[in-house]
Design a protein around this motif. Structure first.
Motif, mmCIF file in Angstrom:
data_model
loop_
_atom_site.group_PDB
_atom_site.id
_atom_site.type_symbol
_atom_site.label_atom_id
_atom_site.label_comp_id
_atom_site.label_asym_id
_atom_site.label_seq_id
_atom_site.Cartn_x
_atom_site.Cartn_y
_atom_site.Cartn_z
ATOM 1 N N ARG A 16 0.832 -1.212 0.000
ATOM 2 C CA ARG A 16 0.000 0.000 0.000
ATOM 3 C C ARG A 16 0.861 1.255 0.000
ATOM 4 N NH1 ARG A 16 -3.422 -0.713 5.135
ATOM 5 N NH2 ARG A 16 -1.720 -2.118 5.623
ATOM 6 N N ALA A 17 0.482 2.162 -0.887
ATOM 7 C CA ALA A 17 1.231 3.409 -1.042
ATOM 8 C C ALA A 17 0.319 4.598 -0.780
ATOM 9 C CB ALA A 17 1.801 3.499 -2.460
ATOM 10 N N GLU A 18 0.944 5.735 -0.534
ATOM 11 C CA GLU A 18 0.191 6.978 -0.377
ATOM 12 C C GLU A 18 -0.561 7.262 -1.670
ATOM 13 O OE1 GLU A 18 3.269 9.755 0.657
ATOM 14 O OE2 GLU A 18 3.329 9.059 2.742
ATOM 15 N N HIS A 19 -1.664 7.978 -1.541
ATOM 16 C CA HIS A 19 -2.488 8.274 -2.712
ATOM 17 C C HIS A 19 -1.869 9.327 -3.619
ATOM 18 C CE1 HIS A 19 -5.741 5.680 -1.555
ATOM 19 N NE2 HIS A 19 -5.705 6.191 -0.330
ATOM 20 N N GLY A 32 1.593 1.320 7.124
ATOM 21 C CA GLY A 32 0.961 0.002 7.075
ATOM 22 C C GLY A 32 1.459 -0.818 5.900
ATOM 23 N N GLY A 33 1.707 -0.170 4.770
ATOM 24 C CA GLY A 33 2.238 -0.870 3.605
ATOM 25 C C GLY A 33 3.623 -1.442 3.873
ATOM 26 N N ALA A 34 4.460 -0.664 4.550
ATOM 27 C CA ALA A 34 5.802 -1.154 4.898
ATOM 28 C C ALA A 34 5.702 -2.344 5.848
ATOM 29 C CB ALA A 34 6.633 -0.033 5.508
ATOM 30 N N ASP A 35 4.778 -2.267 6.810
ATOM 31 C CA ASP A 35 4.572 -3.394 7.726
ATOM 32 C C ASP A 35 4.102 -4.639 6.961
ATOM 33 O OD1 ASP A 35 5.287 -1.792 9.888
ATOM 34 O OD2 ASP A 35 3.193 -1.394 10.472
ATOM 35 N N ASP A 36 3.176 -4.433 6.018
ATOM 36 C CA ASP A 36 2.674 -5.552 5.207
ATOM 37 C C ASP A 36 3.813 -6.190 4.411
ATOM 38 O OD1 ASP A 36 0.119 -4.929 6.129
ATOM 39 O OD2 ASP A 36 -0.534 -4.015 4.228
ATOM 40 N N PHE A 140 -5.732 -9.512 -6.955
ATOM 41 C CA PHE A 140 -4.304 -9.364 -6.676
ATOM 42 C C PHE A 140 -4.094 -8.003 -6.004
ATOM 43 C CE2 PHE A 140 0.242 -9.731 -7.631
ATOM 44 C CZ PHE A 140 0.429 -11.098 -7.696
ATOM 45 N N PRO A 141 -4.507 -7.890 -4.737
ATOM 46 C CA PRO A 141 -4.415 -6.590 -4.052
ATOM 47 C C PRO A 141 -2.966 -6.223 -3.734
ATOM 48 C CG PRO A 141 -5.176 -8.276 -2.532
ATOM 49 C CD PRO A 141 -5.078 -8.928 -3.890
ATOM 50 N N THR A 142 -2.799 -5.054 -3.141
ATOM 51 C CA THR A 142 -1.458 -4.633 -2.754
ATOM 52 C C THR A 142 -0.832 -5.687 -1.843
ATOM 53 O OG1 THR A 142 -2.384 -3.350 -0.923
ATOM 54 C CG2 THR A 142 -1.883 -2.156 -2.971
ATOM 55 N N CYS A 143 0.447 -5.877 -2.011
ATOM 56 C CA CYS A 143 1.267 -6.811 -1.232
ATOM 57 C C CYS A 143 0.861 -8.277 -1.457
ATOM 58 C CB CYS A 143 1.281 -6.442 0.245
ATOM 59 S SG CYS A 143 2.913 -6.739 0.984
ATOM 60 N N ALA A 144 0.273 -8.562 -2.601
ATOM 61 C CA ALA A 144 -0.016 -9.950 -2.979
ATOM 62 C C ALA A 144 1.239 -10.551 -3.590
ATOM 63 C CB ALA A 144 -1.167 -10.008 -3.980
ATOM 64 N N ALA A 145 1.425 -11.854 -3.335
ATOM 65 C CA ALA A 145 2.571 -12.570 -3.898
ATOM 66 C C ALA A 145 2.112 -13.941 -4.380
ATOM 67 C CB ALA A 145 3.671 -12.728 -2.864
ATOM 68 N N ARG A 171 -0.968 -8.824 5.297
ATOM 69 C CA ARG A 171 -1.538 -7.736 6.081
ATOM 70 C C ARG A 171 -0.981 -7.890 7.489
ATOM 71 N NH1 ARG A 171 -2.243 -5.749 1.812
ATOM 72 N NH2 ARG A 171 -4.204 -5.572 0.720
ATOM 73 N N ALA A 172 -0.168 -6.903 7.895
ATOM 74 C CA ALA A 172 0.486 -6.980 9.208
ATOM 75 C C ALA A 172 -0.514 -6.755 10.335
ATOM 76 C CB ALA A 172 1.615 -5.955 9.285
#
Length: 172
Positions: A16-19, A32-36, A140-145, A171-172
């Motif tokens: 997840r990134a800033e808008h 939160g994106g960095a934690d994820d 395939f949402p953000t931080c999907a692998a 998701r952290a």
């Protein structure tokens, strides 16, 4: 391929990134994106994966995603940053993966949607893990692998030539 060890390909979307940012290319990850992303790294390391080659879009959010993934996994964060991957469609992304070093057993590619989702779906031969395949089909949402197994050399990678082993959204 002379070696019978299967290769692994991890296709990952940035966290997840800033808008907004100075430009789309310069958007940063949210906290939160960095934690994820760190959680994604821990998940990948838990699978016993350790990349030999990492290809990352040159956009800031993908670079930050990889740095956090590597931190979470306890890996070196060395990566090839590719400007072309930023705007690449799935065919171009596949061509970039085909250029991976021949001796690499695990390749990680971190990019953007819809390219990463389409790439994972194009490569999936439908013979892998059924639950992972159903999850992949769901989005395939953000931080999907997506973790795929490849029998052939990277240069010979074709559509529907890899088995989906696992799919995870961190998701952290």
């Amino acid at each position: 391929m002379t070696d019978s060890t299967p290769r692994r390909l991890v296709v990952m979307r940035h966290a997840r990134a800033e808008h907004s940012g100075p430009s789309d290319h310069e958007r940063r990850l949210t906290d939160g994106g960095a934690d994820d992303a760190r959680a994604a790294g821990a998940w990948l390391a838990g699978l016993g994966l350790e990349p030999d080659h990492v290809l990352v879009s040159a956009a800031l959010r993908t670079r930050e995603t990889w740095e956090a993934v590597a931190e979470g996994a306890g890996w070196d964060d060395d990566a090839t940053h590719d400007e072309g991957l930023y705007a690449a469609g799935p065919e171009t992304a596949l061509d970039l993966v085909r250029q991976s070093p021949a001796d690499a057993l695990t390749v990680v590619v971190v990019g953007h949607n819809p390219t990463m989702a389409t790439l994972a779906q194009l490569l999936d031969d439908g013979e892998g893990d059924e639950e992972a395949s159903n999850d992949l089909a769901g989005g395939f949402p953000t931080c999907a692998a997506a973790v795929l197994e490849v029998d052939d050399d990277w240069a010979d990678l074709e559509e529907q030539s890899a088995r989906l082993l696992a799919f995870h959204v961190s998701r952290a």
